[in-house]
Design an enzyme around this catalytic site. Sequence first.
Site, PDB file in Angstrom:
ATOM      1  N   ARG A 187      39.910  26.248  39.927  1.00  0.00           N
ATOM      2  CA  ARG A 187      38.879  26.688  40.852  1.00  0.00           C
ATOM      3  C   ARG A 187      38.035  25.466  41.193  1.00  0.00           C
ATOM      4  O   ARG A 187      37.778  24.622  40.320  1.00  0.00           O
ATOM      5  CB  ARG A 187      37.978  27.759  40.217  1.00  0.00           C
ATOM      6  N   HIS A 223      44.260  26.223  49.067  1.00  0.00           N
ATOM      7  CA  HIS A 223      44.386  27.298  48.074  1.00  0.00           C
ATOM      8  C   HIS A 223      45.676  28.104  48.306  1.00  0.00           C
ATOM      9  O   HIS A 223      45.633  29.319  48.546  1.00  0.00           O
ATOM     10  CB  HIS A 223      43.152  28.213  48.114  1.00  0.00           C
ATOM     11  N   GLU A 277      34.511  26.719  49.069  1.00  0.00           N
ATOM     12  CA  GLU A 277      35.803  27.038  49.646  1.00  0.00           C
ATOM     13  C   GLU A 277      35.598  28.079  50.746  1.00  0.00           C
ATOM     14  O   GLU A 277      34.962  29.098  50.470  1.00  0.00           O
ATOM     15  CB  GLU A 277      36.712  27.598  48.561  1.00  0.00           C
TER      16      GLU A 277
HETATM   17  P1  NAP Z   1      45.632  31.905  31.665  1.00  0.00           P
HETATM   18  O1  NAP Z   1      47.032  32.181  31.284  1.00  0.00           O
HETATM   19  O2  NAP Z   1      44.570  32.806  31.178  1.00  0.00           O
HETATM   20  O3  NAP Z   1      45.305  30.402  31.214  1.00  0.00           O
HETATM   21  C1  NAP Z   1      44.034  29.842  31.175  1.00  0.00           C
HETATM   22  C2  NAP Z   1      43.957  28.938  29.952  1.00  0.00           C
HETATM   23  O4  NAP Z   1      42.734  28.220  29.933  1.00  0.00           O
HETATM   24  C3  NAP Z   1      44.066  29.713  28.641  1.00  0.00           C
HETATM   25  O5  NAP Z   1      45.058  29.124  27.872  1.00  0.00           O
HETATM   26  C4  NAP Z   1      42.680  29.570  28.044  1.00  0.00           C
HETATM   27  O6  NAP Z   1      42.450  29.719  26.701  1.00  0.00           O
HETATM   28  C5  NAP Z   1      42.250  28.228  28.578  1.00  0.00           C
HETATM   29  N1  NAP Z   1      40.794  28.102  28.559  1.00  0.00           N
HETATM   30  C6  NAP Z   1      39.884  29.028  28.924  1.00  0.00           C
HETATM   31  N2  NAP Z   1      38.641  28.540  28.775  1.00  0.00           N
HETATM   32  C7  NAP Z   1      38.793  27.292  28.310  1.00  0.00           C
HETATM   33  C8  NAP Z   1      37.865  26.270  27.953  1.00  0.00           C
HETATM   34  N3  NAP Z   1      36.538  26.449  28.034  1.00  0.00           N
HETATM   35  N4  NAP Z   1      38.373  25.088  27.518  1.00  0.00           N
HETATM   36  C9  NAP Z   1      39.687  24.897  27.403  1.00  0.00           C
HETATM   37  N5  NAP Z   1      40.612  25.833  27.718  1.00  0.00           N
HETATM   38  C10 NAP Z   1      40.163  27.002  28.175  1.00  0.00           C
HETATM   39  O7  NAP Z   1      45.476  31.854  33.234  1.00  0.00           O
HETATM   40  P2  NAP Z   1      46.504  31.257  34.312  1.00  0.00           P
HETATM   41  O8  NAP Z   1      47.338  32.354  34.838  1.00  0.00           O
HETATM   42  O9  NAP Z   1      47.154  30.060  33.751  1.00  0.00           O
HETATM   43  O10 NAP Z   1      45.473  30.847  35.465  1.00  0.00           O
HETATM   44  C11 NAP Z   1      44.494  29.875  35.232  1.00  0.00           C
HETATM   45  C12 NAP Z   1      43.559  29.778  36.421  1.00  0.00           C
HETATM   46  O11 NAP Z   1      44.248  29.202  37.532  1.00  0.00           O
HETATM   47  C13 NAP Z   1      43.053  31.119  36.974  1.00  0.00           C
HETATM   48  O12 NAP Z   1      41.966  31.616  36.253  1.00  0.00           O
HETATM   49  C14 NAP Z   1      42.693  30.781  38.399  1.00  0.00           C
HETATM   50  O13 NAP Z   1      41.338  30.381  38.470  1.00  0.00           O
HETATM   51  C15 NAP Z   1      43.589  29.582  38.727  1.00  0.00           C
HETATM   52  N6  NAP Z   1      44.638  29.934  39.724  1.00  0.00           N
HETATM   53  C16 NAP Z   1      44.696  29.223  40.881  1.00  0.00           C
HETATM   54  C17 NAP Z   1      45.693  29.490  41.786  1.00  0.00           C
HETATM   55  C18 NAP Z   1      45.801  28.719  43.066  1.00  0.00           C
HETATM   56  O14 NAP Z   1      46.344  29.251  44.019  1.00  0.00           O
HETATM   57  N7  NAP Z   1      45.335  27.499  43.117  1.00  0.00           N
HETATM   58  C19 NAP Z   1      46.647  30.486  41.518  1.00  0.00           C
HETATM   59  C20 NAP Z   1      46.549  31.201  40.343  1.00  0.00           C
HETATM   60  C21 NAP Z   1      45.531  30.891  39.439  1.00  0.00           C
HETATM   61  P3  NAP Z   1      43.322  29.605  25.371  1.00  0.00           P
HETATM   62  O15 NAP Z   1      43.545  28.174  25.130  1.00  0.00           O
HETATM   63  O16 NAP Z   1      42.489  30.275  24.352  1.00  0.00           O
HETATM   64  O17 NAP Z   1      44.604  30.341  25.616  1.00  0.00           O
HETATM   65  C1  GLV Z   2      44.483  32.599  42.818  1.00  0.00           C
HETATM   66  O1  GLV Z   2      43.703  31.709  42.973  1.00  0.00           O
HETATM   67  C2  GLV Z   2      44.531  33.427  41.664  1.00  0.00           C
HETATM   68  O2  GLV Z   2      43.610  33.360  40.837  1.00  0.00           O
HETATM   69  O3  GLV Z   2      45.496  34.195  41.551  1.00  0.00           O
END
Ligand code: NAP
Ligand code: GLV
Length: 330
Positions: A239, A287, A268
């Site tokens: 983000r 995005h 954004e």
């Molecule tokens: P996820 O599986 O929940 O992974 C997020 C990871 O970050 C987890 O492993 C989590 O904790 C870790 N984390 C959380 N807070 C933290 C902190 N303070 N310090 C260090 N690590 C921390 O989620 P995901 O599916 O990978 O998605 C991640 C993010 O990508 C979403 O929340 C969204 O904002 C973004 N996203 C962007 C797009 C795009 O189009 N650009 C698409 C999808 C998602 P643990 O280490 O405890 O497991």
């Molecule tokens: C996109 O940014 C998502 O969080 O799925």
Amino acid sequence: MINPQVFVSRRIFPEALDLLSQVAEVEVWPEELPPNAGELENKIANADGVLTTIMDRVDAPLLAKAPRLKVISQLAVGLDNVDVAEASRRGILVGYTPGILSKATADVGFALLLSAARRIGESERWVRAGGWEMSFHPMYWLGAEVNGATLGIVGLGQIGLEMAKRGLGFDMRVIYHSRTRKLELEERYGLEYVAPQVLLSESDFVSLHVPLTPETRHFIGEQELRMMKSTAILINLARGPVVDAKALYTALNEKWIQAAALDVTDPEPISPDDPLLTLSNLVISPHIGSASVTTRKEMCMMAARNLVAGLKGERLENCANPELYPSKGL
Ligand code: NAP
Ligand code: GLV
């Protein structure tokens, strides 16, 4: 019996609307731009369910105006626009779409990494501007080697792991920092857990995959950018506010780091006259992480299934507040 009322805040795949229409009266926001706060409030005042995107601010004041709402179904994995705690307090289930978008999103992450490393966008602009006057020059358009470089993953969740796997496929050394250490993944993939400072100072590519929370806002600021190598490249696929945009501008302009690649910005959308857009060492996409046809269709179907389940009083396929289940007899 009167069908439940559902508001869908953006145009989505028709197959997903068909699914919703089997159980509810569905209204879809018809405009290209999303509803503003007042319009959203109007639309959900009498809704039993709402399908939202990351552009809809679903906060406590809005929820206070939606007395019938049983389920919020977010078409995304990130939930920073939804006050999940307040939804829970009001007994409203929150669905989301984790997992199915991880590979498509990491593909864009790696495309950005390669583009920034090998200066694809910058050199394409040069060609289009008529700059390509000789076929080859040994010293032109030199970029960073990806093979053998160190990739630092911040947030080893579902997308972070997919990014790590792509790095391993390019023979990179992959180090990571996450809230919790993942010993099983370290062993299976040969990943190394490091402290944030070590990750920043050792990585050739720093790739951000944490959710936006109070702890991760400006996770990368001036201090962190100064810890990075002068040859390092920062990739933000998480983000926008995870990076301090002002500090990033200075870091890129003054070459504290070599380049950045962003799929997300703060704010954004980014304003066309944002100073970041004047920099040649910035690669940017709007995005589009999850925007493959297959993935977006699956996300729409999953969001529709979550909404239908919530309306029917069943467990959601992916629920952000499953602690509500016992109180609902689920
Ligand atoms: P996820 O599986 O929940 O992974 C997020 C990871 O970050 C987890 O492993 C989590 O904790 C870790 N984390 C959380 N807070 C933290 C902190 N303070 N310090 C260090 N690590 C921390 O989620 P995901 O599916 O990978 O998605 C991640 C993010 O990508 C979403 O929340 C969204 O904002 C973004 N996203 C962007 C797009 C795009 O189009 N650009 C698409 C999808 C998602 P643990 O280490 O405890 O497991
Ligand atoms: C996109 O940014 C998502 O969080 O799925």
